[in-house]
Design a protein around this motif. Structure first.
Motif, PDB file in Angstrom:
ATOM      1  N   LEU A  77      13.163  -4.656  -5.418  1.00  0.00           N
ATOM      2  CA  LEU A  77      13.742  -4.159  -6.672  1.00  0.00           C
ATOM      3  C   LEU A  77      15.234  -4.455  -6.773  1.00  0.00           C
ATOM      4  CD1 LEU A  77      12.844  -2.767  -9.251  1.00  0.00           C
ATOM      5  CD2 LEU A  77      13.424  -0.570  -8.213  1.00  0.00           C
ATOM      6  N   TYR A  81      17.124  -6.824  -9.820  1.00  0.00           N
ATOM      7  CA  TYR A  81      18.257  -6.474 -10.676  1.00  0.00           C
ATOM      8  C   TYR A  81      19.472  -7.359 -10.388  1.00  0.00           C
ATOM      9  CZ  TYR A  81      15.750  -2.436 -12.418  1.00  0.00           C
ATOM     10  OH  TYR A  81      14.827  -1.634 -13.043  1.00  0.00           O
ATOM     11  N   THR A 100       4.311  -2.168 -22.863  1.00  0.00           N
ATOM     12  CA  THR A 100       3.647  -1.545 -21.728  1.00  0.00           C
ATOM     13  C   THR A 100       2.299  -2.218 -21.513  1.00  0.00           C
ATOM     14  OG1 THR A 100       4.725   0.577 -22.156  1.00  0.00           O
ATOM     15  CG2 THR A 100       2.759   0.618 -20.786  1.00  0.00           C
ATOM     16  N   HIS A 138       2.682  -0.767 -16.460  1.00  0.00           N
ATOM     17  CA  HIS A 138       3.808  -1.649 -16.183  1.00  0.00           C
ATOM     18  C   HIS A 138       4.664  -1.738 -17.439  1.00  0.00           C
ATOM     19  CE1 HIS A 138       5.089  -5.599 -13.987  1.00  0.00           C
ATOM     20  NE2 HIS A 138       5.896  -4.594 -13.766  1.00  0.00           N
ATOM     21  N   HIS A 139       5.886  -1.218 -17.382  1.00  0.00           N
ATOM     22  CA  HIS A 139       6.784  -1.193 -18.530  1.00  0.00           C
ATOM     23  C   HIS A 139       7.826  -2.305 -18.358  1.00  0.00           C
ATOM     24  CE1 HIS A 139       5.081   2.797 -19.346  1.00  0.00           C
ATOM     25  NE2 HIS A 139       5.200   2.983 -18.043  1.00  0.00           N
ATOM     26  N   GLU A 150      14.311  -5.449 -16.970  1.00  0.00           N
ATOM     27  CA  GLU A 150      14.042  -4.113 -16.444  1.00  0.00           C
ATOM     28  C   GLU A 150      12.544  -3.909 -16.354  1.00  0.00           C
ATOM     29  OE1 GLU A 150      16.037  -1.308 -18.910  1.00  0.00           O
ATOM     30  OE2 GLU A 150      17.984  -2.276 -18.698  1.00  0.00           O
ATOM     31  N   ASN A 152       9.412  -1.084 -14.778  1.00  0.00           N
ATOM     32  CA  ASN A 152       9.155   0.280 -14.331  1.00  0.00           C
ATOM     33  C   ASN A 152       7.656   0.448 -14.168  1.00  0.00           C
ATOM     34  OD1 ASN A 152       9.497   2.891 -13.569  1.00  0.00           O
ATOM     35  ND2 ASN A 152      10.372   3.622 -15.493  1.00  0.00           N
ATOM     36  N   THR A 154       4.670   3.367 -13.622  1.00  0.00           N
ATOM     37  CA  THR A 154       4.363   4.788 -13.712  1.00  0.00           C
ATOM     38  C   THR A 154       2.857   4.984 -13.613  1.00  0.00           C
ATOM     39  OG1 THR A 154       4.165   4.740 -16.134  1.00  0.00           O
ATOM     40  CG2 THR A 154       6.354   5.181 -15.213  1.00  0.00           C
ATOM     41  N   PRO A 163       8.657   6.723 -19.644  1.00  0.00           N
ATOM     42  CA  PRO A 163       9.527   5.901 -18.791  1.00  0.00           C
ATOM     43  C   PRO A 163      10.538   5.090 -19.573  1.00  0.00           C
ATOM     44  CG  PRO A 163       7.359   4.917 -18.975  1.00  0.00           C
ATOM     45  CD  PRO A 163       7.269   6.263 -19.627  1.00  0.00           C
ATOM     46  N   LEU A 166      13.909   6.437 -19.530  1.00  0.00           N
ATOM     47  CA  LEU A 166      14.642   6.359 -18.273  1.00  0.00           C
ATOM     48  C   LEU A 166      15.249   4.986 -18.024  1.00  0.00           C
ATOM     49  CD1 LEU A 166      12.070   8.260 -16.011  1.00  0.00           C
ATOM     50  CD2 LEU A 166      14.057   9.202 -17.198  1.00  0.00           C
ATOM     51  N   LEU A 167      14.902   3.991 -18.834  1.00  0.00           N
ATOM     52  CA  LEU A 167      15.461   2.658 -18.641  1.00  0.00           C
ATOM     53  C   LEU A 167      16.926   2.635 -19.056  1.00  0.00           C
ATOM     54  CD1 LEU A 167      12.566   0.388 -19.975  1.00  0.00           C
ATOM     55  CD2 LEU A 167      13.156   0.864 -17.603  1.00  0.00           C
ATOM     56  N   ARG A 254       5.642  -6.300  -7.689  1.00  0.00           N
ATOM     57  CA  ARG A 254       7.055  -6.693  -7.752  1.00  0.00           C
ATOM     58  C   ARG A 254       7.258  -8.126  -7.280  1.00  0.00           C
ATOM     59  NH1 ARG A 254       9.815  -1.004  -5.655  1.00  0.00           N
ATOM     60  NH2 ARG A 254       9.651   0.068  -7.671  1.00  0.00           N
TER      61      ARG A 254
END
Length: 271
Positions: A77, A81, A100, A138-139, A150, A152, A154, A163, A166-167, A254
């Protein structure tokens, strides 16, 4: 070139290999990315391919490779980034799109026996297909250059907007955000527009009080980039990601995201 990029990125993150390691961490991650790009995430086949290509000084055994890869999984991760920041120097994004995608871990009939994800919180629903699924969501936030900025993961049951709140949404002021109907929340749109100057371009419901006909076409066209990238990414996944633990499943996902961004970056550098 991917190995060289990963080597520089690992040095920037402060990672140092063990002096006794015969294979550097950059080579381990390159082999994992090779598996994601060419062998559907199957590491054994990627190791055999690397053995035939003879591009690495030392190819570890499958068991040793998996132990090294799991030890390096916390770096996936931060690597993502860090490479996203490098991509910003190659492409100045003026818009982004969010979506999503479901990640089923097993067939619905096997959900009660899913060992890595046994809880009911992983039971979700796919609105476009009107069927339930068992797994993760998967966002993704994709810029107009087709780079995944980005990501995320969940459980499957929470709403897709949860989610999204939260980004970090690191975008220049005045950038447009293309959203579908599931992300339509007027209060959240007003807060982001006032605080960060982001322009929401959502596909709105026909009877909504903010529905305007002509921006709908722009939103539909703008969202095609995330639909294309998301479909390409998930098409590269195997039919089922085989993992014994939750950490292994997340690591596989990932690695596919990292492979997608690295391939795009190499293509831009060579082009």
């Amino acid at each position: 070139m991917p190995s060289r990029i990963l080597d520089d990125a690992l040095q920037a993150l402060g990672h140092r290999d063990d002096p006794q390691a015969k294979t550097p961490a950059s080579a381990i991650l390159t082999l994992a990315i090779l598996a994601a790009m060419e062998r559907g995430g199957k590491h054994n086949k990627a190791l055999a391919l690397a053995q035939d290509l003879k591009r690495f000084t030392h190819i570890p055994s499958p068991s040793r490779f998996h132990r090294r890869l799991h030890a390096l999984s916390p770096l996936l991760l931060p690597l993502h980034y860090l490479l996203a920041q490098v991509w910003k120097n190659l492409h100045q994004a003026q818009a982004c799109a969010l979506d999503t995608f479901p990640l089923p871990v097993c067939e619905n009939i096997r959900a009660p026996r899913a060992r890595p994800f046994p809880d009911g919180v992983y039971r979700g629903f796919i609105p476009r297909e009107r069927v339930p699924f068992h797994g993760l969501k998967h966002h993704l936030r994709v810029d107009d250059g087709k780079s995944l900025h980005e990501v995320n993961l969940t459980p499957g049951s929470p709403h897709g907007l949860t989610p999204f709140l939260l980004l970090p949404l690191e975008l220049p002021e005045g950038a447009e955000r293309y959203l579908d109907r599931g992300y339509e929340r007027h209060l959240h749109e007003d807060l982001l527009k006032e605080a960060q100057g982001l322009v929401p371009m959502g596909i709105r419901r026909g009877k909504g009080r903010r529905y305007v006909p002509w921006p709908q076409y722009l939103a539909v066209v703008g969202r095609r980039v995330v639909e294309t990238v998301g479909s390409t990414l998930h098409a590269s996944f195997p039919r089922r990601v085989r993992a014994v633990t939750q950490e292994g499943f997340v690591m596989e996902v990932r690695s596919f995201v990292l492979a997608q961004n690295l391939g795009l970056m190499v293509q831009r550098m060579l082009g």
